[in-house]
Design a protein around this motif. Structure first.
Motif, short mmCIF file in Angstrom:
data_model
loop_
_atom_site.label_atom_id
_atom_site.label_comp_id
_atom_site.label_asym_id
_atom_site.label_seq_id
_atom_site.Cartn_x
_atom_site.Cartn_y
_atom_site.Cartn_z
N LEU A 52 0.80 -1.21 0.15
CA LEU A 52 -0.05 0.03 0.09
C LEU A 52 1.06 1.18 0.10
CD1 LEU A 52 -2.68 -1.27 2.41
CD2 LEU A 52 -2.89 -1.04 0.08
N GLY A 53 2.11 0.99 0.04
CA GLY A 53 2.85 2.43 -0.03
C GLY A 53 3.09 3.14 1.06
N ALA A 54 2.60 2.62 2.32
CA ALA A 54 2.73 3.52 3.49
C ALA A 54 3.82 2.89 4.38
CB ALA A 54 1.20 3.40 4.28
N ASP A 55 4.62 3.49 4.91
CA ASP A 55 5.90 3.01 5.88
C ASP A 55 5.52 3.26 7.04
OD1 ASP A 55 8.18 2.06 6.35
OD2 ASP A 55 9.34 3.64 5.81
N ARG A 56 4.74 2.55 7.52
CA ARG A 56 4.29 2.74 8.80
C ARG A 56 3.23 1.36 9.37
NH1 ARG A 56 0.10 5.36 6.35
NH2 ARG A 56 -1.69 5.14 7.27
N ALA A 57 3.37 1.05 10.54
CA ALA A 57 2.74 -0.11 11.05
C ALA A 57 1.37 0.42 11.16
CB ALA A 57 3.24 -0.33 12.57
N THR A 58 0.29 -0.73 10.82
CA THR A 58 -1.10 -0.51 10.83
C THR A 58 -1.96 -1.79 11.81
OG1 THR A 58 -3.11 0.18 9.57
CG2 THR A 58 -1.51 -1.61 8.86
N ASP A 59 -2.91 -1.52 12.01
CA ASP A 59 -3.46 -2.57 12.85
C ASP A 59 -3.87 -3.85 12.15
OD1 ASP A 59 -5.63 -1.55 11.95
OD2 ASP A 59 -6.54 -0.63 13.63
N VAL A 60 -4.57 -3.84 10.96
CA VAL A 60 -5.07 -4.93 10.36
C VAL A 60 -4.95 -4.38 8.89
CG1 VAL A 60 -7.39 -4.13 10.42
CG2 VAL A 60 -6.94 -6.50 9.83
N LEU A 61 -4.69 -5.56 7.92
CA LEU A 61 -4.57 -5.42 6.46
C LEU A 61 -5.43 -6.71 6.11
CD1 LEU A 61 -0.91 -4.79 5.76
CD2 LEU A 61 -2.72 -3.12 5.58
N SER A 62 -6.19 -6.40 4.81
CA SER A 62 -6.95 -7.44 4.16
C SER A 62 -6.40 -7.49 2.57
CB SER A 62 -8.48 -7.21 4.48
OG SER A 62 -8.73 -6.99 5.52
N PHE A 63 -6.23 -8.77 2.39
CA PHE A 63 -5.85 -8.83 0.77
C PHE A 63 -6.87 -9.94 0.44
CE2 PHE A 63 -2.00 -8.02 3.39
CZ PHE A 63 -1.29 -7.08 2.56
N PRO A 64 -7.84 -9.42 -0.54
CA PRO A 64 -8.69 -10.18 -1.15
C PRO A 64 -8.07 -11.37 -1.93
CG PRO A 64 -8.95 -7.90 -1.55
CD PRO A 64 -7.81 -8.01 -0.76
N GLY A 65 -8.92 -12.47 -1.91
CA GLY A 65 -8.44 -13.57 -2.98
C GLY A 65 -8.98 -13.79 -4.35
N GLY A 66 -8.90 -14.74 -4.86
CA GLY A 66 -9.58 -14.88 -5.99
C GLY A 66 -10.85 -15.47 -5.85
N ALA A 67 -11.85 -15.37 -6.85
CA ALA A 67 -13.09 -15.87 -6.96
C ALA A 67 -13.09 -17.48 -7.19
CB ALA A 67 -14.02 -15.24 -7.75
#
Length: 145
Positions: A52-67
């Motif tokens: 995502l191009g953000a150089d910082r920690a975050t709490d949660v990330l979601s990466f969608p899968g394929g259908a």
């Protein structure tokens, strides 16, 4: 589910329960798989920067899968949720609830993103927040703040 940091087995069971409950209540068919990774701030920061191009920690990330169905016949991979246990602990302290409740909140949040919910606009974020809190209350998890 993969725990890349040391966590209580109770937390792992809670996250599984949350994921199953959210999928069930959102009327998702039984043949859906969601992967969850519990990581530290360093790892989530690396992923956040890379994808995502953000150089910082975050709490949660979601990466969608394929259908498309995955290698297991009839199982559809919805995607992956990555949760920072470090962020969950810090946010729980600030909110005044147990870290397990924050972890459950982040798991619900991540799965809702995989299901298409968005929180970029204030009204959508408020709607998503109400929904995830209601879903957690249904399984006995109360969050504050």
């Amino acid at each position: 589910m993969v725990a890349r940091v040391r966590v209580s087995p109770r937390w792992v069971r809670l996250v599984r329960r949350v994921v199953r409950h959210v999928l069930g209540r959102r009327r998702h068919p039984p043949g859906v798989r969601v992967d969850v990774a519990l990581v530290g701030d360093r790892e989530i920061r690396r992923l956040h920067r890379r994808y995502l191009g953000a150089d910082r920690a975050t709490d949660v990330l979601s990466f969608p899968g394929g259908a498309e169905p995955g290698p297991s016949r009839g199982v559809r991979w919805l995607g992956e949720v990555v949760i920072s246990v470090d962020r969950a602990r810090a946010q729980a302290r600030r909110a005044g609830h147990p870290p397990a409740a924050e972890l459950a909140l982040l798991a619900a949040h991540g799965v809702l993103h995989l299901l298409g919910y968005d929180d970029r606009r204030r009204t959508d974020a408020a709607r998503m927040d109400r929904l995830q809190r209601r879903l957690l209350r249904e399984i006995g998890v109360e969050v504050r703040g």
